[in-house]
Design a protein around this motif. Structure first.
Motif, short mmCIF file in Angstrom:
data_model
loop_
_atom_site.label_atom_id
_atom_site.label_comp_id
_atom_site.label_asym_id
_atom_site.label_seq_id
_atom_site.Cartn_x
_atom_site.Cartn_y
_atom_site.Cartn_z
N SER A 103 0.83 -1.20 0.00
CA SER A 103 0.00 0.00 0.00
C SER A 103 0.87 1.25 0.00
N ALA A 179 -6.74 2.07 10.43
CA ALA A 179 -5.70 1.58 9.53
C ALA A 179 -6.33 1.42 8.16
N GLY A 181 -5.56 0.43 4.13
CA GLY A 181 -4.58 -0.17 3.22
C GLY A 181 -5.26 -1.06 2.20
N ASN A 182 -4.44 -1.88 1.54
CA ASN A 182 -4.93 -2.77 0.49
C ASN A 182 -4.54 -4.22 0.77
N PRO A 183 -5.00 -4.80 1.87
CA PRO A 183 -4.66 -6.20 2.13
C PRO A 183 -5.31 -7.13 1.12
N SER A 188 -9.20 -0.06 -1.16
CA SER A 188 -8.91 0.46 0.18
C SER A 188 -9.85 -0.14 1.22
N VAL A 219 -4.36 -5.40 10.74
CA VAL A 219 -3.44 -5.15 9.63
C VAL A 219 -2.96 -6.50 9.11
N ASN A 223 -1.04 -4.53 3.72
CA ASN A 223 -1.25 -3.26 4.42
C ASN A 223 0.04 -2.45 4.54
N GLY A 226 0.56 1.43 4.16
CA GLY A 226 -0.74 2.09 4.28
C GLY A 226 -0.77 3.11 5.40
N ASN A 239 1.79 2.21 8.33
CA ASN A 239 1.74 0.82 8.78
C ASN A 239 2.88 0.03 8.14
N TYR A 249 -2.68 -11.42 10.85
CA TYR A 249 -2.92 -10.52 11.97
C TYR A 249 -3.37 -11.29 13.21
N SER A 253 -0.09 -4.54 15.56
CA SER A 253 0.58 -4.06 14.34
C SER A 253 1.34 -2.79 14.69
#
Length: 460
Positions: A103, A179, A181-183, A188, A219, A223, A226, A239, A249, A253
């Motif tokens: 991310s 948090a 992000g793009n896990p 997003s 997270v 992520n 991110g 992150n 996770y 994190s």
């Protein structure tokens, strides 16, 4: 009839006695019990209102401000797989593209993105996908492996949504955070949690201390790079890592504080590299100091002062215990690392110390930390000032500032005067000599130790 009258009379007397006993013995206690119940009910009412306040905390505004500025970063690297023994030893083999992802956070309308160094490391091509699925190529601007921060820029003249920096020094334990992000290569994704610790060091013994914000916001892989934002939608961290035995996770994190990330980004843009400011001291871990009989539970123990440094000129003394810098509490070494990580050389900080039971505040001008790691030795060296050279009785040399392995730690503080039998006066000399060293060639270091003895090591 008489029997009935007697029974009625007995019942009447018994009722009177019961009522009188209730009034005399029970009613006062009931009043006390009622008051106690009022007091007891006051506690859950308060508790209930706190729960309501927490539930009423609105994350939607912060999420709306953030999701469109957090991007998916795809990193394509070229890996050569040797197909025979000659290619294994001398290089070559079939080139194969390998794709990694993570991310990033857009931090300016012209498309600058901060992410993790490990997300873009060794990239031959960078692609960025926005939350609305638009894809752009990106250019690598600069990296800092020590903080695991990298700066890239979108190849476009458009204006982009971005997340403003917040002040990570003001983050409080227990504060709500998001948090983003793009896990798992999704668009997003937003998770919520609280700040569970500050100035957390995951690398206490590897020579590269860190100072992370710890959170319990979920997270996962992808992520990295991110955003960690507060409920106002301000960027307070990048992150970077999770702690897990499975790679997924499990409740903790870690994020690089935004003040440190911002300083790294600004240094890369202004200087092309990170400018690190240090006090010029050596420290002793708290547990080790306690074993030596030093009365310390919180703070950073000053074990030695670098001659000619800002700490030396400012008046810090060996044996001081650093308690505050610029008014910020310093409970452990990672607090010190985290705060100084947002400062530059020549910045002046007010250092408050406990000196034999007396509090004293002295201004210290930070000096520039310039280091070079000598490959195959595990030794990190930095430029030496005149006072250090005089202390060792030499005219030239570089100081060993760190060692990657325990067996090399005794060399920390020694002055290397020659590399491969060539005199060195600064880390640039060392860098040039190592450039001319062939693959697999031995490295000879000649140094003066703390006892003034001249020795040589050959690393093969």
């Amino acid at each position: 009839m008489k029997q009935t009258a007697k029974l009625f009379l007995v019942a009447l007397v018994a009722g009177a006695l019961t009522l009188g006993g209730y009034k005399y013995f029970v009613e006062p206690n009931t009043t006390v019990a009622y008051t106690t119940q009022d007091e007891a009910s006051f506690i859950p009412t308060n508790y209930s209102s706190n729960i309501t306040a927490a539930i009423d905390t609105d994350f939607t505004d912060a999420a709306e401000k953030t999701v469109n500025a957090v991007v998916h970063v795809k990193n394509t690297t070229i890996s050569r797989q040797p197909s025979n023994i000659m290619e294994y030893f001398y290089g070559g083999g079939q080139a194969r593209p390998m794709v990694g992802s993570g991310s990033g956070v857009i931090i300016s309308p012209d498309g600058y993105i901060v992410t993790n160094n490990h997300v873009i490391e060794n990239a031959s091509q960078l692609q960025v996908t926005l939350n609305d699925n638009r894809t752009y190529n990106a250019e690598l601007i600069g990296t800092d492996p020590k903080t695991d921060i990298a700066l890239i820029k979108l190849d476009s003249n458009e204006e982009f949504p971005f997340v403003p920096f917040g002040d990570s020094n003001n983050v409080k334990i227990g504060e709500w955070v998001l948090a983003v992000g793009n896990p798992f290569n999704l668009t997003s994704t937003v998770t919520a949690g609280i700040v569970s610790a500050k100035a957390r060091d995951l690398n206490e013994f590897d020579g590269n201390p860190q100072s992370f914000i710890q959170t319990d916001a979920a997270v996962n892989r992808g992520n990295s790079g991110g955003a960690l934002v507060n409920t106002r939608g301000e960027l307070i961290g990048i992150n970077t890592a999770i702690t897990s035995e499975t790679g997924s996770y499990v409740g903790y994190s870690f994020a690089v504080p935004s003040n440190n990330a911002r300083k790294v980004v600004e240094d890369i843009m202004e200087f092309g590299g990170v400018q690190r400011g240090i006090l010029g001291i050596s420290t002793l871990p708290t547990k080790l100091a306690q074993k030596q009989g030093i009365d310390i539970t919180q703070g950073v123990y000053v074990a030695a002062i670098e001659k000619g440094s800002g700490a030396d000129k400012g008046g810090l003394k060996e044996g001081d215990i650093i308690k505050q810098i610029d008014g910020y509490e310093i409970a452990k070494f990672s607090d010190l690392v985290g705060y100084l990580g947002s400062k530059r050389p020549n910045d002046v900080v007010d250092v408050t110390v406990d000196r034999k039971g007396t509090r004293k505040t002295v201004p210290v001008t930070l000096i520039k930390l310039e280091t070079f790691t000598i490959e195959d030795t595990g030794l990190e060296v930095r430029n030496a000032n005149k006072a250090q050279l005089d202390a060792y009785g030499v005219d030239n040399g570089v100081v060993v500032s760190n060692a990657a392995t325990k067996d090399m730690l005794p060399l920390k503080g020694a002055v290397i005067v020659r590399v491969n039998d060539k005199n060195v006066t600064n880390i640039d000399d060392v860098r040039e000599i190592m450039k001319s060293n062939g693959f697999g060639d031995p490295v000879k270091l000649t140094f003066v130790d703390r006892n003034g003895q001249l020795n040589s090591y050959i690393f093969r």
